[in-house]
Design an enzyme around this catalytic site. Structure first.
Site, PDB file in Angstrom:
ATOM      1  N   ASP A  12      -5.677   3.469  -9.424  1.00  0.00           N
ATOM      2  CA  ASP A  12      -6.056   2.379  -8.729  1.00  0.00           C
ATOM      3  C   ASP A  12      -7.790   2.541  -8.330  1.00  0.00           C
ATOM      4  OD1 ASP A  12      -3.707   1.186  -8.552  1.00  0.00           O
ATOM      5  OD2 ASP A  12      -3.244   1.310  -6.627  1.00  0.00           O
ATOM      6  N   GLY A  38       0.147   1.299  -9.090  1.00  0.00           N
ATOM      7  CA  GLY A  38       0.869   0.859  -9.957  1.00  0.00           C
ATOM      8  C   GLY A  38       2.350   0.487  -9.345  1.00  0.00           C
ATOM      9  N   LYS A  39       2.930  -0.810  -9.324  1.00  0.00           N
ATOM     10  CA  LYS A  39       3.908  -1.191  -8.840  1.00  0.00           C
ATOM     11  C   LYS A  39       5.112  -0.333  -9.055  1.00  0.00           C
ATOM     12  CE  LYS A  39       2.337  -5.820  -8.329  1.00  0.00           C
ATOM     13  NZ  LYS A  39       1.741  -5.743  -7.227  1.00  0.00           N
ATOM     14  N   ALA A  41       5.332   2.918  -9.998  1.00  0.00           N
ATOM     15  CA  ALA A  41       5.077   4.348  -9.490  1.00  0.00           C
ATOM     16  C   ALA A  41       5.110   4.162  -7.878  1.00  0.00           C
ATOM     17  CB  ALA A  41       3.901   4.838 -10.055  1.00  0.00           C
ATOM     18  N   GLY A 216       5.444 -12.435   3.312  1.00  0.00           N
ATOM     19  CA  GLY A 216       4.255 -11.886   4.125  1.00  0.00           C
ATOM     20  C   GLY A 216       4.385 -11.814   5.589  1.00  0.00           C
ATOM     21  N   LYS A 217       3.619 -12.401   6.432  1.00  0.00           N
ATOM     22  CA  LYS A 217       3.872 -12.531   7.813  1.00  0.00           C
ATOM     23  C   LYS A 217       5.017 -13.228   8.289  1.00  0.00           C
ATOM     24  CE  LYS A 217      -1.161 -12.343   8.751  1.00  0.00           C
ATOM     25  NZ  LYS A 217      -2.189 -13.169   8.696  1.00  0.00           N
ATOM     26  N   THR A 242      -1.935  -3.236   0.563  1.00  0.00           N
ATOM     27  CA  THR A 242      -1.792  -3.031  -0.794  1.00  0.00           C
ATOM     28  C   THR A 242      -0.471  -2.075  -0.807  1.00  0.00           C
ATOM     29  OG1 THR A 242      -4.120  -3.050  -1.220  1.00  0.00           O
ATOM     30  CG2 THR A 242      -2.525  -1.794  -2.981  1.00  0.00           C
ATOM     31  N   ASP A 246       5.974  -2.892  -2.448  1.00  0.00           N
ATOM     32  CA  ASP A 246       6.370  -1.979  -2.962  1.00  0.00           C
ATOM     33  C   ASP A 246       7.405  -0.866  -2.017  1.00  0.00           C
ATOM     34  OD1 ASP A 246       5.266  -2.862  -5.356  1.00  0.00           O
ATOM     35  OD2 ASP A 246       3.624  -1.346  -5.189  1.00  0.00           O
ATOM     36  N   GLY A 281      -4.920   2.550   1.444  1.00  0.00           N
ATOM     37  CA  GLY A 281      -4.108   3.133   0.203  1.00  0.00           C
ATOM     38  C   GLY A 281      -2.926   2.444  -0.355  1.00  0.00           C
TER      39      GLY A 281
HETATM   40  O1  RIB Z   1       1.614  -3.423  -5.497  1.00  0.00           O
HETATM   41  C1  RIB Z   1       0.306  -2.694  -5.499  1.00  0.00           C
HETATM   42  C2  RIB Z   1      -0.161  -2.157  -6.876  1.00  0.00           C
HETATM   43  O2  RIB Z   1      -0.119  -3.217  -7.583  1.00  0.00           O
HETATM   44  C3  RIB Z   1      -1.230  -1.324  -6.870  1.00  0.00           C
HETATM   45  O3  RIB Z   1      -0.962   0.071  -6.857  1.00  0.00           O
HETATM   46  C4  RIB Z   1      -1.910  -1.676  -8.299  1.00  0.00           C
HETATM   47  O4  RIB Z   1      -1.869  -0.650  -9.106  1.00  0.00           O
HETATM   48  C5  RIB Z   1      -0.929  -2.953  -9.053  1.00  0.00           C
HETATM   49  O5  RIB Z   1      -0.008  -2.416  -9.739  1.00  0.00           O
END
Ligand code: RIB
Length: 294
Positions: A12, A38-39, A41, A216-217, A242, A246, A281
């Site tokens: 990212d 990455g969603k 990871a 979301g909210k 962000t 996930d 992050g």
């Molecule tokens: O969900 C957030 C992720 O979406 C970020 O870390 C980015 O890499 C995208 O894949």
């Protein structure tokens, strides 16, 4: 239950900006951070931080080798992450003053995964395991059908959404996680459709699939057969949204694996996502299990 997460691994690049750049505009950013994401990871990191046994499968280039160490450090088994001569997946992320983001993806290794590699990895898993998927790698349809043929449970987070999702064999999936835009697209509805119409349409279209609609909210809604549950958000000061989704998914699945009910799982997942958005992050913002579980 063990989790096999076949998913994206990204580097990212997070640009902090006043607003999301418009067409034709050139914008200065006030900071640039390079971090793990990455969603796929991120969800593996969330599962591992929540105490689950998780194997991540995917593909990275030389530039992404640092991600192996990071994921291993969280407790993720990385032995099914293959190497590749090209670049690791990349995500260009703009983070605006309201802490909302806009993301551009480059597939890299995520787009170079082969069916042969999938076969080799799936051969190591059984009907006691769950396959976790997102929509950032290739051969999702093949992964679903092959995993179901082995008797595995399958969870898919249909993010990011594009119309190719409509041709996936989602009726085979055990748990489908979508946000309101993804859900509306999949349900064939307008973006302005109500959350309840989106949920009811998806529950009707996929009668054997548990649906999690995250909004979301407004929190999230769970729908399966006649059961409906609403879970509100965990109020917090927002630093960066962000990877909130996930974190939610990783903690929800981990809660179920720990024996918690759907209601308890949604509550823990909401708390974990709230903690994640209070920190900057992606992967780094995901809380540890001691912060989430009672
Ligand atoms: O969900 C957030 C992720 O979406 C970020 O870390 C980015 O890499 C995208 O894949």
């Amino acid at each position: 239950m063990r989790f096999l997460n076949y998913g994206s691994v990204n580097i990212d690049l997070i640009f902090t900006v006043d607003h999301i750049v418009k067409g034709g505009e050139t914008l200065q950013s006030t900071s640039l951070v390079r971090s793990a994401g990455g969603k796929g990871a991120n969800q593996s990191a969330a599962l591992a931080k929540a105490g689950s046994e998780v194997f991540h499968a995917g593909k990275i280039g030389e530039d992404g080798l640092f991600l192996l160490e990071l994921l291993s450090g969280y407790g993720v088994d990385v032995s099914h992450i293959r190497r590749y001569a090209g670049s690791t997946g990349q995500a260009l992320i703009q983070l605006d003053a309201q802490k909302q983001n806009a993301i551009i993806l480059y597939g890299g290794g995520n787009s170079a995964i082969t069916k042969q590699e999938i076969d080799q990895t799936l051969a190591c898993f059984t009907g006691d395991d769950m396959l976790v998927l997102q929509h950032e790698i290739v051969h999702i349809d093949y992964l679903i059908t092959q995993a179901k043929a082995r008797g595995m449970k399958v969870c898919i987070n249909l993010a990011p959404y594009d119309p190719s999702a409509l041709s996936l064999p989602l009726q085979l999936v055990d748990l489908l996680v979508v946000n309101e835009l993804e859900g509306a697209g999949l349900a064939g509805l307008d973006e302005s459709a109500s959350f309840s119409l989106i949920l009811e349409t998806l529950v009707g279209s996929y009668p054997d699939t548990q649906i999690l609609l995250t909004v979301g909210k407004e929190g999230c809604w769970y729908g399966f057969k006649d059961k409906r549950i609403h879970q509100g958000i965990y109020e917090t000061k927002v630093a960066d949204t962000t990877a909130a989704g996930d974190t939610f998914i990783g903690y929800y699945l981990a809660s179920l694996a720990r024996g918690y009910s759907v209601e308890q799982g949604l509550s823990y997942a909401s708390k974990a996502a709230g903690l994640a958005v209070s920190r900057p992050g992606a992967m780094a913002s995901i809380p540890r299990k001691e912060e989430v579980f009672d």
